[in-house]
Design a protein around this motif. Sequence first.
Motif, short mmCIF file in Angstrom:
data_model
loop_
_atom_site.label_atom_id
_atom_site.label_comp_id
_atom_site.label_asym_id
_atom_site.label_seq_id
_atom_site.Cartn_x
_atom_site.Cartn_y
_atom_site.Cartn_z
N UNK A 155 28.16 49.19 31.13
CA UNK A 155 28.41 49.92 32.37
C UNK A 155 27.29 50.93 32.60
N UNK A 156 26.84 51.04 33.87
CA UNK A 156 25.73 51.93 34.23
C UNK A 156 26.09 52.69 35.51
N UNK A 157 25.76 53.97 35.54
CA UNK A 157 25.85 54.77 36.76
C UNK A 157 24.42 55.11 37.15
N UNK A 158 24.08 54.86 38.45
CA UNK A 158 22.71 55.06 38.90
C UNK A 158 22.65 55.97 40.13
N UNK A 159 22.31 57.26 39.95
CA UNK A 159 21.99 58.09 41.12
C UNK A 159 20.59 57.71 41.60
N UNK A 160 20.35 57.89 42.91
CA UNK A 160 19.01 57.58 43.42
C UNK A 160 18.60 58.55 44.51
N UNK A 161 17.31 58.61 44.75
CA UNK A 161 16.73 59.43 45.80
C UNK A 161 15.66 58.59 46.50
N UNK A 162 15.54 58.75 47.81
CA UNK A 162 14.56 57.95 48.53
C UNK A 162 14.45 58.34 49.98
N UNK A 163 13.98 57.41 50.79
CA UNK A 163 13.84 57.64 52.22
C UNK A 163 14.00 56.31 52.95
N UNK A 164 14.18 56.40 54.25
CA UNK A 164 14.31 55.19 55.04
C UNK A 164 14.72 55.51 56.45
N UNK A 165 14.99 54.49 57.19
CA UNK A 165 15.43 54.61 58.57
C UNK A 165 15.57 53.24 59.19
N UNK B 9 23.27 54.90 31.01
CA UNK B 9 23.97 53.80 30.34
C UNK B 9 25.17 54.32 29.55
N UNK B 10 26.25 53.55 29.59
CA UNK B 10 27.46 53.86 28.83
C UNK B 10 27.85 52.61 28.05
N UNK B 11 28.46 52.80 26.91
CA UNK B 11 28.92 51.65 26.13
C UNK B 11 28.02 51.34 24.96
N UNK B 12 27.98 50.06 24.58
CA UNK B 12 27.24 49.60 23.40
C UNK B 12 25.76 49.99 23.48
#
Length: 117
Positions: free
Chosen positions: A70-80, A92-95
């Motif tokens: 299991x993974x938690x992914x915060x992100x930062x970026x730009x777009x439109x 990362x969580x787990x093994x």
Amino acid sequence: MFAEVGVANVKFTTAGIHPLQKGSYFASEVYFGKRIFIAPKVGVFILGGAGGMGFGAAALYYTDFSNGRFVVRPDVGFGGGSFRLYYGYNFKFGKSGFAGFAQNIIGMNYWFNKELW
């Protein structure tokens, strides 16, 4: 290298005079390397203000069909419009023995207008 395909619900609004985009999505990433991983994921993002800066977060489950993580992914970026470019970091969580996928991610999303379908 990885590829991603999914569906998104994106809302286009304004915050004062600034355009604002909010979205939620369900997708699946496929990683091609020494081993092949698949990672179903669910996430949210917001873009707006000057330059379309924004942030998001996603929860993923990486698997090679014999092990998973299991993974938690915060992100930062730009777009439109229909485009978003982001940098994300996999927490990362787990093994601890399940490895082989990147911890730092640079990704790009493009969503098609539902009116095209």
